[in-house]
Design a protein around this motif. Structure first.
Motif, short mmCIF file in Angstrom:
data_model
loop_
_atom_site.label_atom_id
_atom_site.label_comp_id
_atom_site.label_asym_id
_atom_site.label_seq_id
_atom_site.Cartn_x
_atom_site.Cartn_y
_atom_site.Cartn_z
N PRO A 1 0.83 -1.22 0.00
CA PRO A 1 0.00 0.00 0.00
C PRO A 1 0.86 1.26 0.00
O PRO A 1 0.94 2.00 1.00
N ILE A 2 1.51 1.52 -1.12
CA ILE A 2 2.41 2.67 -1.23
C ILE A 2 1.84 3.62 -2.28
O ILE A 2 1.63 3.22 -3.44
N GLU A 3 1.60 4.86 -1.92
CA GLU A 3 1.03 5.83 -2.85
C GLU A 3 2.11 6.75 -3.42
O GLU A 3 2.12 7.04 -4.61
N CYS A 4 2.99 7.22 -2.55
CA CYS A 4 4.07 8.13 -2.98
C CYS A 4 5.42 7.44 -2.79
O CYS A 4 5.76 7.04 -1.67
N PHE A 5 6.17 7.33 -3.87
CA PHE A 5 7.44 6.62 -3.81
C PHE A 5 8.55 7.52 -3.27
O PHE A 5 8.57 8.74 -3.50
N LYS A 6 9.48 6.90 -2.57
CA LYS A 6 10.66 7.59 -2.05
C LYS A 6 11.87 7.26 -2.92
O LYS A 6 12.01 6.13 -3.41
#
Length: 634
Positions: free
Chosen positions: A70-75
């Motif tokens: 559940p990852i929306e914004c990647f780092k």
């Protein structure tokens, strides 16, 4: 201060050498007058692993229960061995008044520098420098024609979408397949890697299941004053073949009763244009055919010729076979350098016939970068390895061919008909081999005895020749590259067929060689006598995974969509929404397969595969372009 940020040190050096001003070298950059040139080492930033978002996800036993992540914004995180150079760049950015993005002239090169600027919060004016070759003439031309970097914003967005989509599919499906279907044996899954493997597996299985079917062709020998001539009936169209030996013998008996036949003779001039200039894929294919080199080795050699040490080839990762019209003036200069090499001195007199073709030097057909060619710099073979010499000679030969006249062939066809059966023989005579591009690639042509149109000739023999259908050939790296670049021919779904272009492919010129190498390194395919053969484990992977994940046509659609993003025809958010939705469906498919499918491999093979994978990842840490996907299944 204007700050140039090149993709790698060799490109930075080439830029600095062609800027005016006093030069001084420092740690991680070169000062030229009031300007500074620095560089990355390929991708110095990479998408963070799952555990960077939640430490518990480092354990796949835990992660498998939350898939898809559940990852929306990647780092983005700096690679461990690139942190020092990133600090150098960021320090220089704090002093700069203007920045020049000097990444390689493609999607990945655009992203490589833009992501550094974005992560460093750079908001100042930025230009784009597009260098297709590192020789002084080309670099100076590029420096005089820089464009606003903002013009390439959509290209950057397409590259980001590609990177994030690969992460989403690769990370999620690798964990799912390994934990749920393979009993903890590592199954590396990738958006491009998996359908490429499926191409090889399905080709191998088609060969093994193939049942040869006998067919029959006919040969008739006719007497002429200049000697016998053999006419055949052997159509390639299966609907016109003779499948019954009884039918073949019946036709033979019917024709025999004629004793003589009246023939039709047609003669015409056929023009044979020179082969197109190389793009990376066709260069790799030619290297594979001639020298048995892998696609990866061919790319490595082309890259070496391109880098600032040699400056003998244009940018290699290209999918274009055309040249900008403005470079036509350099063509004869390059040709003059070529014929000074021992291998080509005999062809020096042909330069009087050399002309750059308007059909090749057409700026409207040039995409991100032009064809792969030699540069205006003269080659010094003393500085090249034996394989680098071979690679350059191949580029030089193709380039010289492109400037020479078309080859003209006089083609004669002698034929007669018996009902719907047409017997024919074809003869060819070269009219200008020594004064055309064919002088560099001679071919033997076989003429026919002279026969007048309407002549009546006596039959001297007639026979049935038995043949049989043959299975498709196993893939070589050349033919696999061709199919990776044109998968539309495998489409059966009419809706997909209507959408896909003839040139729709999987992967790009920059990644296809690495994909094939990855399949070999992970034990999915083996190489025997230049042929690629799927291993039992590779087949198990294809049969155990959801069919949609192995479909090259679906991946080609995704690649076409990335092209739309680059052209401004699709919003990145819409693309990523589709990718996330597809990933969830694929993970659900894997979960539904538990107990129904299993991926079983040889444990010793898996152990060796894991060791090779770890070694590969370590080598990627220090490479430039390959590090774009370090740690990620493609």
């Amino acid at each position: 201060m204007r700050l140039y940020i090149a993709e790698k040190p060799s490109l930075g050096k080439a830029i600095a050498e062609n800027l005016p001003g006093v030069k001084s070298r420092d740690d991680g950059f070169i000062r030229v007058g009031t300007d500074v040139v620095t560089w990355a080492h390929g991708h110095i930033l990479e998408l963070a692993p799952p555990e960077a978002y939640n430490p518990a996800w480092k354990s796949w036993n835990t992660a498998v229960n939350v898939l898809p992540y559940p990852i929306e914004c990647f780092k983005l995180l700096p690679k461990p061995d690139s942190k020092a150079q990133l600090r150098v760049i960021q320090s220089l950015l704090s002093q700069a008044t203007e920045v020049v993005n000097a990444g390689d002239p493609d999607r990945e090169g655009q992203m490589l520098i833009d992501e550094i600027l974005e992560s460093s919060a750079w908001k100042g004016p930025t230009l784009r420098l597009l260098i297709n070759a590192t020789d002084p003439v080309t670099v100076k031309k590029a420096l005089s024609s820089m464009r606003p970097n903002s013009e390439f914003f959509n290209l950057y967005q397409a590259a980001k979408c590609r990177s994030e989509a690969d992460w989403i599919i690769g990370m999620n499906l690798t964990v799912a397949a390994t934990k749920l279907l393979a009993n903890d044996e590592l199954v590396s899954v990738g958006r491009v890697q998996t359908p490429t493997l499926a191409l090889v597996v399905r080709r191998d299985e088609a060969i093994e299941k193939f049942g040869a079917r006998p067919f029959f062709s006919l040969e008739v020998t006719l007497e002429t004053p200049q000697g016998p001539i053999v006419l055949t009936y052997n159509p390639s169209d299966e609907s016109k073949r003779i499948w019954s030996e009884v039918d073949a013998k019946r036709i033979v008996e019917e024709v025999k009763q004629r004793q003589s036949v009246t023939v039709t003779v047609t003669t015409g001039i056929k023009k044979e244009s020179p082969p197109r200039l190389f793009m990376l894929r066709t260069f790799q294919g030619e290297c594979n055919s001639r020298y048995g080199w892998s696609a990866s080795k061919a790319l490595e050699l082309a890259q070496s010729l391109y880098d600032s040490k040699h400056q003998l080839a244009s940018y290699p990762r290209t999918d274009c076979e055309y040249m900008p019209a403005g470079q036509a003036n350099d063509a004869l200069t390059i040709a003059q350098h070529i014929v000074k090499q021992t291998s080509f001195t005999a062809f020096a007199p042909l330069l009087s016939l050399a002309v750059p073709r308007a059909s090749i030097y057409d700026s409207s057909k040039v995409t991100e970068h032009h064809a792969l060619t030699p540069t205006v710099k003269s080659a010094d073979f003393k500085t090249l390895t034996a394989d680098e010499q071979k690679a350059w000679l191949l580029l030089a030969e193709r380039f010289l061919m492109s400037l020479l006249p078309s080859h003209q062939i006089e083609e004669t066809v002698v034929s007669f008909s018996h009902g719907e059966i047409e017997f024919s023989a074809k003869g060819e005579v070269s009219l200008n081999m020594a004064q055309s591009w064919r002088a560099l690639a001679p071919h033997t042509y076989k003429p026919l005895p002279q026969v007048a149109d309407g002549a009546t000739l006596q039959m001297a023999g007639l026979r049935v020749v038995k043949g049989k259908t043959t299975p498709p050939k196993r893939y070589t790296e050349k033919t696999l590259l061709d199919d990776m670049s044109s998968v539309a021919k495998y489409v059966e779904d009419p809706k997909l067929k209507a959408i896909l272009k003839e040139t729709s492919g999987i992967g790009t010129a920059a990644t296809q060689a690495k994909i094939i190498e990855t399949l070999k390194e992970r034990g999915y395919v083996a190489v025997k006598n230049r042929e690629l053969i799927s291993t039992p484990f590779g087949r198990a992977v294809v049969h155990g995974l959801p069919e949609r994940l192995t479909d090259p046509c679906l991946t080609a659609l995704w690649e076409d969509a990335l092209g739309l993003i680059a052209a401004g025809g699709m919003k990145p958010g819409d693309y990523m929404l589709r990718v996330r939705g597809m990933c969830k469906q694929l993970v659900d498919d894997v979960r539904d397969s538990v107990g129904k499918k299993a991926i079983v491999g040889d444990k010793e093979l898996v152990k060796n595969k894991r060791a090779k994978l770890l070694e590969q990842r370590r080598s990627q840490q220090s490479s430039s372009r390959a590090s774009a996907t370090a740690g990620l299944p493609l």
